[in-house]
Design an enzyme around this catalytic site. Structure first.
Site, PDB file in Angstrom:
ATOM      1  N   ASN A 161      22.230  31.845   9.183  1.00  9.63           N
ATOM      2  CA  ASN A 161      23.571  31.264   9.130  1.00  9.63           C
ATOM      3  C   ASN A 161      24.525  31.803  10.191  1.00  9.63           C
ATOM      4  OD1 ASN A 161      26.103  30.271   7.465  1.00  9.63           O
ATOM      5  ND2 ASN A 161      26.347  32.499   7.667  1.00  9.63           N
ATOM      6  N   TYR A 189      28.395  24.127  21.304  1.00  9.59           N
ATOM      7  CA  TYR A 189      28.193  24.184  19.845  1.00  9.59           C
ATOM      8  C   TYR A 189      27.389  22.966  19.367  1.00  9.59           C
ATOM      9  CZ  TYR A 189      29.456  24.885  14.898  1.00  9.59           C
ATOM     10  OH  TYR A 189      29.419  25.090  13.526  1.00  9.59           O
ATOM     11  N   LYS A 191      23.616  23.081  17.745  1.00  7.63           N
ATOM     12  CA  LYS A 191      23.367  22.622  16.366  1.00  7.63           C
ATOM     13  C   LYS A 191      22.355  21.469  16.338  1.00  7.63           C
ATOM     14  CE  LYS A 191      26.016  25.559  14.144  1.00  7.63           C
ATOM     15  NZ  LYS A 191      25.425  26.629  13.313  1.00  7.63           N
ATOM     16  N   ASP A 202      24.843  41.285   9.053  1.00  7.89           N
ATOM     17  CA  ASP A 202      25.999  40.852   9.855  1.00  7.89           C
ATOM     18  C   ASP A 202      26.215  41.810  11.024  1.00  7.89           C
ATOM     19  OD1 ASP A 202      28.474  38.736   8.994  1.00  7.89           O
ATOM     20  OD2 ASP A 202      28.952  40.166  10.585  1.00  7.89           O
ATOM     21  N   ILE A 206      34.702  23.478   7.174  1.00  5.95           N
ATOM     22  CA  ILE A 206      34.855  24.342   6.003  1.00  5.95           C
ATOM     23  C   ILE A 206      35.930  25.383   6.297  1.00  5.95           C
ATOM     24  CG2 ILE A 206      33.637  25.901   4.419  1.00  5.95           C
ATOM     25  CD1 ILE A 206      32.450  23.025   4.516  1.00  5.95           C
ATOM     26  N   THR A 265      37.094  28.555   6.791  1.00  7.04           N
ATOM     27  CA  THR A 265      36.613  29.933   7.000  1.00  7.04           C
ATOM     28  C   THR A 265      37.304  30.488   8.240  1.00  7.04           C
ATOM     29  OG1 THR A 265      34.854  29.530   8.603  1.00  7.04           O
ATOM     30  CG2 THR A 265      34.263  29.180   6.290  1.00  7.04           C
TER      31      THR A 265
HETATM   32  P1  NAI Z   1      32.625  32.985   9.914  1.00  5.11           P
HETATM   33  O1  NAI Z   1      33.206  33.280  11.244  1.00  5.11           O
HETATM   34  O2  NAI Z   1      33.513  33.007   8.701  1.00  5.11           O
HETATM   35  O3  NAI Z   1      31.379  33.956   9.620  1.00  5.11           O
HETATM   36  C1  NAI Z   1      30.376  34.150  10.546  1.00  5.11           C
HETATM   37  C2  NAI Z   1      29.792  35.533  10.345  1.00  5.11           C
HETATM   38  O4  NAI Z   1      28.700  35.681  11.270  1.00  5.11           O
HETATM   39  C3  NAI Z   1      30.784  36.668  10.653  1.00  5.11           C
HETATM   40  O5  NAI Z   1      30.776  37.615   9.602  1.00  5.11           O
HETATM   41  C4  NAI Z   1      30.259  37.259  11.962  1.00  5.11           C
HETATM   42  O6  NAI Z   1      30.489  38.663  12.067  1.00  5.11           O
HETATM   43  C5  NAI Z   1      28.780  36.952  11.855  1.00  5.11           C
HETATM   44  N1  NAI Z   1      28.130  36.910  13.155  1.00  5.11           N
HETATM   45  C6  NAI Z   1      28.572  36.327  14.304  1.00  5.11           C
HETATM   46  N2  NAI Z   1      27.698  36.534  15.296  1.00  5.11           N
HETATM   47  C7  NAI Z   1      26.668  37.250  14.778  1.00  5.11           C
HETATM   48  C8  NAI Z   1      25.478  37.787  15.301  1.00  5.11           C
HETATM   49  N3  NAI Z   1      25.164  37.613  16.586  1.00  5.11           N
HETATM   50  N4  NAI Z   1      24.655  38.472  14.484  1.00  5.11           N
HETATM   51  C9  NAI Z   1      24.972  38.660  13.180  1.00  5.11           C
HETATM   52  N5  NAI Z   1      26.096  38.182  12.622  1.00  5.11           N
HETATM   53  C10 NAI Z   1      26.941  37.491  13.417  1.00  5.11           C
HETATM   54  O7  NAI Z   1      31.922  31.558  10.086  1.00  5.11           O
HETATM   55  P2  NAI Z   1      31.475  30.433   9.048  1.00  5.11           P
HETATM   56  O8  NAI Z   1      32.450  29.324   9.141  1.00  5.11           O
HETATM   57  O9  NAI Z   1      31.171  31.018   7.719  1.00  5.11           O
HETATM   58  O10 NAI Z   1      30.139  29.917   9.745  1.00  5.11           O
HETATM   59  C11 NAI Z   1      28.854  30.242   9.303  1.00  5.11           C
HETATM   60  C12 NAI Z   1      27.873  29.219   9.853  1.00  5.11           C
HETATM   61  O11 NAI Z   1      28.229  27.916   9.390  1.00  5.11           O
HETATM   62  C13 NAI Z   1      27.848  29.149  11.398  1.00  5.11           C
HETATM   63  O12 NAI Z   1      26.520  28.940  11.828  1.00  5.11           O
HETATM   64  C14 NAI Z   1      28.688  27.906  11.673  1.00  5.11           C
HETATM   65  O13 NAI Z   1      28.343  27.300  12.897  1.00  5.11           O
HETATM   66  C15 NAI Z   1      28.303  27.034  10.483  1.00  5.11           C
HETATM   67  N6  NAI Z   1      29.269  25.980  10.189  1.00  5.11           N
HETATM   68  C16 NAI Z   1      30.582  26.279   9.945  1.00  5.11           C
HETATM   69  C17 NAI Z   1      31.474  25.256   9.706  1.00  5.11           C
HETATM   70  C18 NAI Z   1      32.933  25.504   9.463  1.00  5.11           C
HETATM   71  O14 NAI Z   1      33.713  24.529   9.505  1.00  5.11           O
HETATM   72  N7  NAI Z   1      33.369  26.712   9.164  1.00  5.11           N
HETATM   73  C19 NAI Z   1      31.036  23.844   9.704  1.00  5.11           C
HETATM   74  C20 NAI Z   1      29.624  23.668   9.939  1.00  5.11           C
HETATM   75  C21 NAI Z   1      28.783  24.697  10.186  1.00  5.11           C
END
Ligand code: NAI
Length: 249
Positions: free
Chosen positions: A91, A157, A161, A39, A190, A192
């Site tokens: 992810n 976005y 995707k 991360d 989701i 988050t």
């Molecule tokens: P989140 O914001 O809770 O977690 C994302 C994590 O990625 C954070 O810990 C952040 O520090 C880390 N991060 C961000 N940029 C980074 C980088 N350049 N290098 C390393 N780490 C990095 O987000 P969430 O919701 O858990 O999302 C995770 C994945 O799921 C993303 O790809 C998002 O697009 C995808 N997603 C999320 C949805 C939602 O509704 N939350 C729905 C569909 C897909």
């Protein structure tokens, strides 16, 4: 929590300090994988790695930017130190600016492409040859329902995707005979920190899902665990929904 044996292999999970990535890392750790908790937020990565170790698993934090190719290369080497790299969950992602295309800034467009799409290319390029050498593996790229449909005010976005889905298909085709499976997972909305968590925004998004609620990170992690385990050996190149019925409408 799902139960699938992923023991004896190392796993990279990017964006594992929060939300979906954190839930995936915890499940992989609980099911026997040695997890590289990758991360940008080093403190968050350490906290999740500590949680896995505290529960009796094996995990190491890795602090770095998933959109930097050199860092991604180092992440593969660090995971190999834990055991043969057989699992990767690409992810890390950000939501980006919310704006009409006519007003969308170049800076935000580039940033979203870099973190949400370029990072997946860098990861696959580094991970695939290593997995082939290890005798095979399984990769999950985190896409979204917005990898197949649009969503107003989110053009960068949505575009990134859709790109993740195409890249996943290509990787699956190119490496199927060499024993590496590559799938995209497509969550609905989701709960988050990525989402706007005002009550109005949460209700607006929840109402878009036929089940009438947002999903949880654990519900996504259950699908990911299945896809990276040996329970899914005939599944590759897929776009696997976990969306409470969103895209069936
Ligand atoms: P989140 O914001 O809770 O977690 C994302 C994590 O990625 C954070 O810990 C952040 O520090 C880390 N991060 C961000 N940029 C980074 C980088 N350049 N290098 C390393 N780490 C990095 O987000 P969430 O919701 O858990 O999302 C995770 C994945 O799921 C993303 O790809 C998002 O697009 C995808 N997603 C999320 C949805 C939602 O509704 N939350 C729905 C569909 C897909």
């Amino acid at each position: 929590m799902a139960v699938y044996d992923v023991g004896g292999r190392s796993a990279i999970v990017s964006g594992a300090g929060s939300g979906i990535g954190r839930a995936v890392a915890l499940e992989l750790g609980a099911n026997g994988a040695s997890v590289l908790v990758f991360d940008l937020n080093g403190e968050a990565a350490k906290k999740v790695a500590d949680e896995i170790v505290g529960a009796g698993g094996i995990a190491v934090p890795f602090d770095g930017d998933a959109a930097d190719p050199e860092t991604v290369g180092r992440s593969v080497a660090a995971a190999q130190d834990l055991g043969p790299l057989r699992i990767a969950v690409n992810n890390a992602g950000i939501s980006g600016e919310s704006n009409l295309i006519g007003d969308y800034s170049t800076e935000s467009w580039r940033k979203v492409m870099s973190v949400n799409l370029d990072s997946v290319f860098y990861a696959l390029r580094a991970q695939l040859p290593v997995m082939v050498a290890a005798g095979g593996g399984s990769i999950v790229n985190m896409a979204s329902i917005l990898g197949s449909v649009g969503f107003p005010m989110s053009s960068a976005y949505v575009t990134a995707k859709h790109g993740v889905v195409g890249l996943t298909q290509n990787a699956a085709l190119e490496y199927a005979k060499q024993g590496v499976r590559v799938n995209a997972v497509a969550p609905g909305f989701i709960r988050t920190p990525l989402l706007d968590d005002t009550i109005e925004a949460t209700k607006f998004l929840a109402d878009k899902h036929p089940v009438g609620r947002l999903g949880t990170p654990e519900e996504v992690a259950n699908l990911v665990l299945f896809l990276v385990s040996d329970a899914s050996t005939f599944i590759t190149g897929g776009y696997q929904l976990v969306d409470g019925g969103y895209t069936a409408q």
